[in-house]
Design a protein around this motif. Structure first.
Motif, PDB file in Angstrom:
ATOM      1  N   ILE A 143       0.823  -1.221   0.000  1.00 35.65           N
ATOM      2  CA  ILE A 143       0.000   0.000   0.000  1.00 35.65           C
ATOM      3  C   ILE A 143       0.855   1.267   0.000  1.00 35.65           C
ATOM      4  CG2 ILE A 143      -1.994  -1.170   1.012  1.00 35.65           C
ATOM      5  CD1 ILE A 143      -1.308   0.175   3.707  1.00 35.65           C
ATOM      6  N   GLY A 144       2.165   1.102  -0.170  1.00 34.87           N
ATOM      7  CA  GLY A 144       3.035   2.259  -0.343  1.00 34.87           C
ATOM      8  C   GLY A 144       3.748   2.749   0.890  1.00 34.87           C
ATOM      9  N   MET A 145       3.653   2.004   1.992  1.00 35.09           N
ATOM     10  CA  MET A 145       4.329   2.425   3.217  1.00 35.09           C
ATOM     11  C   MET A 145       5.805   2.054   3.138  1.00 35.09           C
ATOM     12  SD  MET A 145       1.479   1.499   6.102  1.00 35.09           S
ATOM     13  CE  MET A 145       1.647   2.992   7.104  1.00 35.09           C
ATOM     14  N   SER A 146       6.623   2.812   3.846  1.00 37.66           N
ATOM     15  CA  SER A 146       8.062   2.565   3.893  1.00 37.66           C
ATOM     16  C   SER A 146       8.490   2.252   5.320  1.00 37.66           C
ATOM     17  CB  SER A 146       8.834   3.801   3.424  1.00 37.66           C
ATOM     18  OG  SER A 146       8.497   4.114   2.098  1.00 37.66           O
ATOM     19  N   TYR A 147       9.417   1.321   5.428  1.00 38.32           N
ATOM     20  CA  TYR A 147      10.010   0.993   6.728  1.00 38.32           C
ATOM     21  C   TYR A 147      10.756   2.221   7.251  1.00 38.32           C
ATOM     22  CZ  TYR A 147      13.469  -0.745  10.007  1.00 38.32           C
ATOM     23  OH  TYR A 147      14.274  -0.907  11.102  1.00 38.32           O
ATOM     24  N   ILE A 148      10.545   2.531   8.530  1.00 38.12           N
ATOM     25  CA  ILE A 148      11.173   3.691   9.155  1.00 38.12           C
ATOM     26  C   ILE A 148      12.184   3.270  10.212  1.00 38.12           C
ATOM     27  CG2 ILE A 148      10.760   5.767  10.553  1.00 38.12           C
ATOM     28  CD1 ILE A 148       9.728   5.910   7.640  1.00 38.12           C
ATOM     29  N   ASP A 149      11.776   2.372  11.114  1.00 40.01           N
ATOM     30  CA  ASP A 149      12.608   2.115  12.279  1.00 40.01           C
ATOM     31  C   ASP A 149      12.100   0.884  13.025  1.00 40.01           C
ATOM     32  OD1 ASP A 149      14.575   2.598  14.159  1.00 40.01           O
ATOM     33  OD2 ASP A 149      13.618   4.377  15.028  1.00 40.01           O
ATOM     34  N   ASN A 150      12.880   0.429  13.992  1.00 42.58           N
ATOM     35  CA  ASN A 150      12.456  -0.559  14.973  1.00 42.58           C
ATOM     36  C   ASN A 150      12.198   0.168  16.288  1.00 42.58           C
ATOM     37  OD1 ASN A 150      12.900  -2.659  13.167  1.00 42.58           O
ATOM     38  ND2 ASN A 150      14.955  -3.064  13.918  1.00 42.58           N
ATOM     39  N   PHE A 151      11.301  -0.381  17.092  1.00 48.41           N
ATOM     40  CA  PHE A 151      11.065   0.170  18.427  1.00 48.41           C
ATOM     41  C   PHE A 151      10.557  -0.934  19.336  1.00 48.41           C
ATOM     42  CE2 PHE A 151       6.884   0.400  16.569  1.00 48.41           C
ATOM     43  CZ  PHE A 151       5.986   0.298  17.619  1.00 48.41           C
ATOM     44  N   ASP A 152      10.697  -0.732  20.620  1.00 47.49           N
ATOM     45  CA  ASP A 152      10.139  -1.656  21.605  1.00 47.49           C
ATOM     46  C   ASP A 152       8.768  -1.139  22.005  1.00 47.49           C
ATOM     47  OD1 ASP A 152      12.333  -3.314  21.571  1.00 47.49           O
ATOM     48  OD2 ASP A 152      13.330  -2.302  23.239  1.00 47.49           O
ATOM     49  N   HIS A 153       7.754  -1.972  21.788  1.00 43.86           N
ATOM     50  CA  HIS A 153       6.377  -1.567  22.104  1.00 43.86           C
ATOM     51  C   HIS A 153       6.264  -1.337  23.613  1.00 43.86           C
ATOM     52  CE1 HIS A 153       2.085  -1.328  22.218  1.00 43.86           C
ATOM     53  NE2 HIS A 153       2.001  -1.515  20.913  1.00 43.86           N
ATOM     54  N   PRO A 154       5.886  -0.124  24.025  1.00 43.61           N
ATOM     55  CA  PRO A 154       5.877   0.198  25.463  1.00 43.61           C
ATOM     56  C   PRO A 154       4.793  -0.527  26.262  1.00 43.61           C
ATOM     57  CG  PRO A 154       5.029   2.038  24.182  1.00 43.61           C
ATOM     58  CD  PRO A 154       5.542   1.027  23.197  1.00 43.61           C
ATOM     59  N   PRO A 161       8.788 -11.719  23.841  1.00 43.85           N
ATOM     60  CA  PRO A 161       9.236 -11.980  22.470  1.00 43.85           C
ATOM     61  C   PRO A 161       8.529 -11.118  21.417  1.00 43.85           C
ATOM     62  CG  PRO A 161       8.026 -13.867  23.362  1.00 43.85           C
ATOM     63  CD  PRO A 161       8.216 -12.892  24.484  1.00 43.85           C
ATOM     64  N   LEU A 162       7.416 -10.499  21.786  1.00 43.26           N
ATOM     65  CA  LEU A 162       6.694  -9.629  20.850  1.00 43.26           C
ATOM     66  C   LEU A 162       6.996  -8.147  21.072  1.00 43.26           C
ATOM     67  CD1 LEU A 162       3.197 -11.370  20.909  1.00 43.26           C
ATOM     68  CD2 LEU A 162       5.032 -11.674  19.236  1.00 43.26           C
ATOM     69  N   GLN A 163       7.879  -7.827  22.002  1.00 41.37           N
ATOM     70  CA  GLN A 163       8.114  -6.419  22.330  1.00 41.37           C
ATOM     71  C   GLN A 163       8.707  -5.637  21.157  1.00 41.37           C
ATOM     72  OE1 GLN A 163      11.110  -5.462  25.291  1.00 41.37           O
ATOM     73  NE2 GLN A 163       9.988  -3.606  25.875  1.00 41.37           N
ATOM     74  N   ARG A 164       9.652  -6.225  20.434  1.00 39.23           N
ATOM     75  CA  ARG A 164      10.304  -5.529  19.317  1.00 39.23           C
ATOM     76  C   ARG A 164       9.326  -5.406  18.154  1.00 39.23           C
ATOM     77  NH1 ARG A 164      14.118  -1.936  19.501  1.00 39.23           N
ATOM     78  NH2 ARG A 164      15.615  -2.034  17.823  1.00 39.23           N
ATOM     79  N   HIS A 165       9.196  -4.199  17.621  1.00 40.43           N
ATOM     80  CA  HIS A 165       8.294  -3.923  16.501  1.00 40.43           C
ATOM     81  C   HIS A 165       9.035  -3.188  15.392  1.00 40.43           C
ATOM     82  CE1 HIS A 165       4.926  -5.181  18.905  1.00 40.43           C
ATOM     83  NE2 HIS A 165       4.047  -4.714  18.055  1.00 40.43           N
ATOM     84  N   VAL A 166       8.488  -3.283  14.201  1.00 40.26           N
ATOM     85  CA  VAL A 166       8.949  -2.479  13.068  1.00 40.26           C
ATOM     86  C   VAL A 166       7.894  -1.408  12.815  1.00 40.26           C
ATOM     87  CG1 VAL A 166      10.401  -4.222  11.975  1.00 40.26           C
ATOM     88  CG2 VAL A 166       7.957  -4.134  11.423  1.00 40.26           C
ATOM     89  N   LEU A 167       8.351  -0.232  12.435  1.00 39.76           N
ATOM     90  CA  LEU A 167       7.476   0.911  12.180  1.00 39.76           C
ATOM     91  C   LEU A 167       7.529   1.257  10.694  1.00 39.76           C
ATOM     92  CD1 LEU A 167       5.766   3.332  13.278  1.00 39.76           C
ATOM     93  CD2 LEU A 167       7.944   4.555  13.540  1.00 39.76           C
ATOM     94  N   TYR A 168       6.356   1.391  10.097  1.00 43.26           N
ATOM     95  CA  TYR A 168       6.219   1.814   8.700  1.00 43.26           C
ATOM     96  C   TYR A 168       5.426   3.108   8.668  1.00 43.26           C
ATOM     97  CZ  TYR A 168       7.919  -2.602   6.733  1.00 43.26           C
ATOM     98  OH  TYR A 168       8.701  -3.657   6.354  1.00 43.26           O
ATOM     99  N   ARG A 169       5.589   3.872   7.587  1.00 44.47           N
ATOM    100  CA  ARG A 169       4.900   5.154   7.470  1.00 44.47           C
ATOM    101  C   ARG A 169       4.611   5.449   6.002  1.00 44.47           C
ATOM    102  NH1 ARG A 169       8.485   9.808   9.392  1.00 44.47           N
ATOM    103  NH2 ARG A 169       9.520   9.370   7.441  1.00 44.47           N
TER     104      ARG A 169
END
Length: 181
Positions: A143-154, A161-169
């Protein structure tokens, strides 16, 4: 909202049973903290309805045009946690297994982005998931989103094991140029 194969609409009482079944499916919920009980699903639907009342958008119930089957949800939400990229608007989806790998998530998400950028005048939409959720990541990219960063879901504990996430925008300017190509 309608696409060629889907209707994205407000929630109905009749959606609760199939949505609870979807949320109880360990395969559907593999990248979520845990499957949800019927009561947790009912509470989620109430939160979704309140979100629509507050923001004018939310997670729409998805049904197939051909037979009116409830398939899940696709929509926009305001995440209720704090991270370096919040406040923000997130696009998300959750479909029952029989509706996977048929392009429904991408088709519905395209319509939701169009609504977000044209009707809601959003400048940016994000999405996030765990790195292993390759299917959702493919939808984000399609849908045209781009990977931005990784983050730990607060909202998840350290070491989960699910804490690490990828962020798209995707930004409105990216969406506009995608629509004109």
């Amino acid at each position: 909202m309608e696409t060629s194969r889907l209707i994205l609409r407000q929630w109905r009482e009749s959606d609760l049973d199939p949505f609870a079944k979807l949320n109880a499916d360990p395969e559907v919920m593999r990248y979520m903290p845990a499957p949800l009980s019927f009561e947790q699903t009912a509470q989620m639907v109430e939160r979704i309805k309140r979100h629509f009342d507050e923001y004018g958008f939310g997670l729409w119930a998805v049904e197939l045009k051909e037979d009116a089957q409830f398939a899940g949800f696709i929509g926009l939400a305001v995440p209720q946690f704090t991270a370096y990229f919040t406040p923000c608007i997130e696009i998300g989806w959750r479909l029952a297994v029989p509706f996977w790998n048929q392009g429904y998530a991408s088709e519905g998400a395209e319509a939701v982005l169009e609504f977000g950028f044209t009707e809601c005048c959003l400048n940016e939409v994000v999405s996030f998931t765990v790195p292993a959720n390759k299917a959702s990541r493919r939808v984000m990219e399609k849908i045209g989103m781009s990977y931005i960063d990784n983050f730990d879901h607060p909202a998840l504990e350290d070491g989960d094991p699910l804490q690490r996430h990828v962020l798209y925008r995707i930004c409105k300017t990216d969406w506009d140029s995608k629509q004109h190509n």
